[in-house]
Design an enzyme around this catalytic site. Structure first.
Site, PDB file in Angstrom:
ATOM      1  N   TYR A  58      43.725  40.241  48.788  1.00 10.91           N
ATOM      2  CA  TYR A  58      44.377  39.717  47.587  1.00 10.91           C
ATOM      3  C   TYR A  58      44.824  40.843  46.647  1.00 10.91           C
ATOM      4  O   TYR A  58      45.524  40.592  45.669  1.00 10.91           O
ATOM      5  CB  TYR A  58      43.447  38.774  46.824  1.00 10.91           C
ATOM      6  CG  TYR A  58      42.978  37.554  47.586  1.00 10.91           C
ATOM      7  CD1 TYR A  58      43.600  37.151  48.773  1.00 10.91           C
ATOM      8  CD2 TYR A  58      41.903  36.806  47.124  1.00 10.91           C
ATOM      9  CE1 TYR A  58      43.153  36.035  49.471  1.00 10.91           C
ATOM     10  CE2 TYR A  58      41.458  35.690  47.811  1.00 10.91           C
ATOM     11  CZ  TYR A  58      42.075  35.306  48.982  1.00 10.91           C
ATOM     12  OH  TYR A  58      41.629  34.204  49.669  1.00 10.91           O
ATOM     13  N   LYS A 242      42.115  27.000  42.824  1.00  8.75           N
ATOM     14  CA  LYS A 242      42.606  28.092  41.987  1.00  8.75           C
ATOM     15  C   LYS A 242      43.274  27.518  40.750  1.00  8.75           C
ATOM     16  O   LYS A 242      44.068  26.575  40.850  1.00  8.75           O
ATOM     17  CB  LYS A 242      43.616  28.935  42.775  1.00  8.75           C
ATOM     18  CG  LYS A 242      44.406  29.936  41.934  1.00  8.75           C
ATOM     19  CD  LYS A 242      45.617  30.424  42.683  1.00  8.75           C
ATOM     20  CE  LYS A 242      46.584  31.153  41.773  1.00  8.75           C
ATOM     21  NZ  LYS A 242      47.827  31.532  42.471  1.00  8.75           N
TER      22      LYS A 242
END
Length: 287
Positions: A58, A242
């Site tokens: 990420y 998220k």
């Protein structure tokens, strides 16, 4: 005035097959840049999250680490209350490279250990999971990782990993949402005592506009997102929704003031379809 303790919901803990306990709801940080992830993690910790799901791929571990240090969740009692997951880049699979990669992740996260280390994708066309798992076991024996997981492993990959290492992961993180339920994978995992963790638990928002979900949401006075996340909770699935917005982070934790009826749960079960929102584990490699 409410205290932080008042804000923390009673998030269930899922006991894994090695005895470790993982909070059933966590915060995913995919597609948040290194600077932007700092306030996102800080706000999540403030509203009650105690599970952060990250990954080297990420490219924001340094930002996550800054947030943990700024809030005090990198040491002491606060650290002990937090579950931190990170994942190995596919390009760094293999024994020596995995060991080096873990050292780098730990440095960026400003931690002495992580709670779970995961193989990010199985890459069956360039299989190195057996050697990688040996490094993972070394890290666990050294006390720098508490438990070992995988992501996106299909039953044949889990079989191969077991054949090579004699061990199943404690968690398999897969794409899982009402229109892509992967029932064969879930059944395999349950049969082998592997906990299932869902990423994209709402199909990146695509499942929210479904009329069935919307009607159930109206009936309970909640949002479509809460309906889908509650469905996951009732299935015993670990979820890592998220959100970069504090209000939505709170909403995603607020799943315990209502329950789906058996009929409503079955209606969501019936939404299963043939189309994934993400990538195919048989062909994809990430980072």
């Amino acid at each position: 005035m409410s205290t932080l303790a008042d804000q923390i919901p009673n998030i269930p803990l899922i006991t894994l097959h090695d005895g470790t306990k993982i909070p059933q709801i966590g915060l995913g940080v995919l597609r948040i840049d290194d600077e932007g992830v700092v306030p996102v993690v800080e706000s999540a910790l403030e509203v009650g999250y105690r599970h952060i799901d990250g990954a080297a791929g990420y490219n924001n571990e340094e930002g996550v680490g800054r947030a943990l240090a700024a809030t005090g969740y990198n040491t002491g009692e606060k650290r002990a209350s937090l579950w931190m997951t990170t994942k190995l880049r596919d390009s760094e699979q293999g024994y020596d490279s995995a060991m080096r990669a873990f050292d780098h992740s730990l440095e960026l996260l400003q931690l002495d250990y992580v709670d779970m280390y995961m193989i990010h994708w199985p890459t069956p066309f360039d299989w190195r999971s057996g050697e990688t798992w040996k490094a993972f076991r070394t890290l666990r024996e050294d006390g720098r990782v508490r438990t070992l997981g995988v992501c996106n492993f299909m039953p044949e990959h889990l079989d191969r990993l077991f054949d090579e290492t004699g061990e199943y992961p404690t968690v398999n993180q897969i794409e899982l949402h009402p229109t892509w339920q992967q029932r064969d994978v879930v059944e395999y995992c349950r049969a082998h005592n592997i906990a299932v963790e869902a990423y994209s638990p709402m199909a990146r928002g695509a499942d929210l506009a479904n009329g069935v979900v919307e009607r159930i949401a109206v009936a309970h006075g909640v949002t479509p997102a809460q309906v889908i996340l509650r469905w996951h909770i009732e299935n015993g699935t670990i979820i890592i929704p998220k959100s970069v917005h504090t209000a939505r982070q709170r909403e995603n934790l607020d799943l315990f003031g209502f329950a789906l009826t058996p009929e409503e749960h079955a209606q969501i079960d019936a939404l299963d379809g043939p189309t994934r929102a993400g990538h195919d584990p048989m062909t994809f490699t990430y980072a």
